[in-house]
Design a protein around this motif. Sequence first.
Motif, PDB file in Angstrom:
ATOM      1  N   ALA A   1      39.976  38.601  20.441  1.00 64.11           N
ATOM      2  CA  ALA A   1      39.300  37.471  21.089  1.00 64.11           C
ATOM      3  C   ALA A   1      39.334  37.684  22.593  1.00 64.11           C
ATOM      4  O   ALA A   1      40.389  37.999  23.151  1.00 64.11           O
ATOM      5  N   ILE A   2      38.193  37.529  23.244  1.00 66.79           N
ATOM      6  CA  ILE A   2      38.088  37.753  24.687  1.00 66.79           C
ATOM      7  C   ILE A   2      37.934  36.413  25.395  1.00 66.79           C
ATOM      8  O   ILE A   2      37.127  35.574  24.993  1.00 66.79           O
ATOM      9  N   SER A   3      38.701  36.227  26.435  1.00 71.11           N
ATOM     10  CA  SER A   3      38.661  34.984  27.211  1.00 71.11           C
ATOM     11  C   SER A   3      37.373  34.897  28.024  1.00 71.11           C
ATOM     12  O   SER A   3      36.560  35.829  28.046  1.00 71.11           O
ATOM     13  N   GLU A   4      37.209  33.786  28.718  1.00 68.09           N
ATOM     14  CA  GLU A   4      36.161  33.693  29.723  1.00 68.09           C
ATOM     15  C   GLU A   4      36.427  34.730  30.820  1.00 68.09           C
ATOM     16  O   GLU A   4      37.550  35.193  30.980  1.00 68.09           O
ATOM     17  N   GLU A   5      35.399  35.058  31.570  1.00 70.66           N
ATOM     18  CA  GLU A   5      35.567  35.935  32.731  1.00 70.66           C
ATOM     19  C   GLU A   5      35.629  35.083  33.995  1.00 70.66           C
ATOM     20  O   GLU A   5      34.728  34.281  34.241  1.00 70.66           O
ATOM     21  N   TRP A   6      36.710  35.225  34.748  1.00 70.73           N
ATOM     22  CA  TRP A   6      36.848  34.517  36.023  1.00 70.73           C
ATOM     23  C   TRP A   6      36.748  35.503  37.174  1.00 70.73           C
ATOM     24  O   TRP A   6      37.134  36.675  37.039  1.00 70.73           O
ATOM     25  N   ARG A   7      36.272  35.018  38.325  1.00 69.15           N
ATOM     26  CA  ARG A   7      36.154  35.847  39.525  1.00 69.15           C
ATOM     27  C   ARG A   7      36.971  35.233  40.661  1.00 69.15           C
ATOM     28  O   ARG A   7      37.118  34.015  40.747  1.00 69.15           O
ATOM     29  N   PHE A   8      37.474  36.099  41.525  1.00 71.64           N
ATOM     30  CA  PHE A   8      38.228  35.627  42.686  1.00 71.64           C
ATOM     31  C   PHE A   8      38.209  36.692  43.767  1.00 71.64           C
ATOM     32  O   PHE A   8      37.872  37.857  43.505  1.00 71.64           O
ATOM     33  N   TYR A   9      38.547  36.290  44.998  1.00 71.90           N
ATOM     34  CA  TYR A   9      38.748  37.226  46.096  1.00 71.90           C
ATOM     35  C   TYR A   9      40.241  37.370  46.324  1.00 71.90           C
ATOM     36  O   TYR A   9      40.953  36.377  46.432  1.00 71.90           O
ATOM     37  N   ASN A  10      40.721  38.606  46.394  1.00 68.77           N
ATOM     38  CA  ASN A  10      42.106  38.833  46.782  1.00 68.77           C
ATOM     39  C   ASN A  10      42.181  38.736  48.299  1.00 68.77           C
ATOM     40  O   ASN A  10      41.449  39.438  49.004  1.00 68.77           O
ATOM     41  N   ALA A  11      43.014  37.866  48.812  1.00 59.77           N
ATOM     42  CA  ALA A  11      43.049  37.564  50.239  1.00 59.77           C
ATOM     43  C   ALA A  11      43.220  38.818  51.085  1.00 59.77           C
ATOM     44  O   ALA A  11      44.004  39.718  50.761  1.00 59.77           O
ATOM     45  N   GLY A  12      42.470  38.870  52.179  1.00 60.40           N
ATOM     46  CA  GLY A  12      42.578  39.958  53.146  1.00 60.40           C
ATOM     47  C   GLY A  12      42.671  39.384  54.545  1.00 60.40           C
ATOM     48  O   GLY A  12      43.017  38.217  54.730  1.00 60.40           O
ATOM     49  N   SER A  13      42.307  40.183  55.525  1.00 62.90           N
ATOM     50  CA  SER A  13      42.411  39.736  56.915  1.00 62.90           C
ATOM     51  C   SER A  13      41.189  38.935  57.362  1.00 62.90           C
ATOM     52  O   SER A  13      41.237  38.247  58.379  1.00 62.90           O
ATOM     53  N   GLN A  14      40.094  39.017  56.609  1.00 58.37           N
ATOM     54  CA  GLN A  14      38.882  38.323  57.015  1.00 58.37           C
ATOM     55  C   GLN A  14      39.015  36.822  56.821  1.00 58.37           C
ATOM     56  O   GLN A  14      39.802  36.343  56.006  1.00 58.37           O
ATOM     57  N   THR A  15      38.233  36.086  57.595  1.00 56.86           N
ATOM     58  CA  THR A  15      38.238  34.624  57.488  1.00 56.86           C
ATOM     59  C   THR A  15      36.988  34.107  56.778  1.00 56.86           C
ATOM     60  O   THR A  15      36.904  32.931  56.469  1.00 56.86           O
ATOM     61  N   ASN A  16      36.015  34.998  56.562  1.00 52.35           N
ATOM     62  CA  ASN A  16      34.805  34.616  55.839  1.00 52.35           C
ATOM     63  C   ASN A  16      34.495  35.711  54.826  1.00 52.35           C
ATOM     64  O   ASN A  16      34.534  36.891  55.159  1.00 52.35           O
ATOM     65  N   TYR A  17      34.206  35.288  53.589  1.00 52.49           N
ATOM     66  CA  TYR A  17      33.986  36.246  52.514  1.00 52.49           C
ATOM     67  C   TYR A  17      32.519  36.296  52.106  1.00 52.49           C
ATOM     68  O   TYR A  17      31.811  35.293  52.168  1.00 52.49           O
ATOM     69  N   ALA A  18      32.088  37.473  51.676  1.00 53.24           N
ATOM     70  CA  ALA A  18      30.754  37.597  51.093  1.00 53.24           C
ATOM     71  C   ALA A  18      30.705  36.809  49.791  1.00 53.24           C
ATOM     72  O   ALA A  18      31.732  36.608  49.138  1.00 53.24           O
ATOM     73  N   PRO A  19      29.530  36.359  49.383  1.00 54.93           N
ATOM     74  CA  PRO A  19      29.430  35.653  48.097  1.00 54.93           C
ATOM     75  C   PRO A  19      29.828  36.573  46.940  1.00 54.93           C
ATOM     76  O   PRO A  19      29.739  37.802  47.046  1.00 54.93           O
TER      77      PRO A  19
END
Length: 226
Positions: free
Chosen positions: A112-130
Amino acid sequence: MRLLVPIAMIFLFIGCGKKDSPKSPEQASLVFPERNSECTTGQSLSETTSRVEFLWQPSDHTESYELRVTNLNTGTTQTAFVETPSASVTIAKGVPYSWVVVSKNSGSPNTAISEEWRFYNAGSQTNYAPFPAEIVEPQMAANVFKDVNNEVTLSWVGADVDNDISSYEVYFSTETPPETLIASPAAGDMEVTVSVSSNGIYYWQVVTKDEAGNSSDSGIFDFKVF
């Protein structure tokens, strides 16, 4: 009477030897890192990497889990095999990831496969690409029927940690890569209709843009029309 005794013994043997079929594992519910979030709790290992603990709820009829963590920039997937509902994985900072958990049971051929979740692993930037747009339909290599107007609807889901998506660009063509820009819908519009022909194979992709000038690419998807 002598004949009934051995027959009764045969039925008793068959009944005792019968076992219940193993139950299939059920889908795990993901907990952390949260969906469409910035993960800031990882253990920093260097300027470029950190170790993140992934958590999910235990699933029924499950003996073990396979965690799959995919770098959305490179498409590279890391895996971890565990018997508990958590695992730590070393990943790059400032990079978008997706993750899923596969529930397994050695007594069953099913998983059984769960839902797929997305996230950004925190870095030095203050604004992330979509996040790259998640294609809803048509899925990769799908066979689809056109409607009475000879059209097919393309749909997707967009997300951004900073919640500042400004627009999308939809490219569509009978050739790959698709270079024809057919629509530039605003942030809240995540579907377009396109004209198609029977037996045609079409290619499409969605570019997501934000107010800071960042962008991401869904990758190229294709489908065939009946």
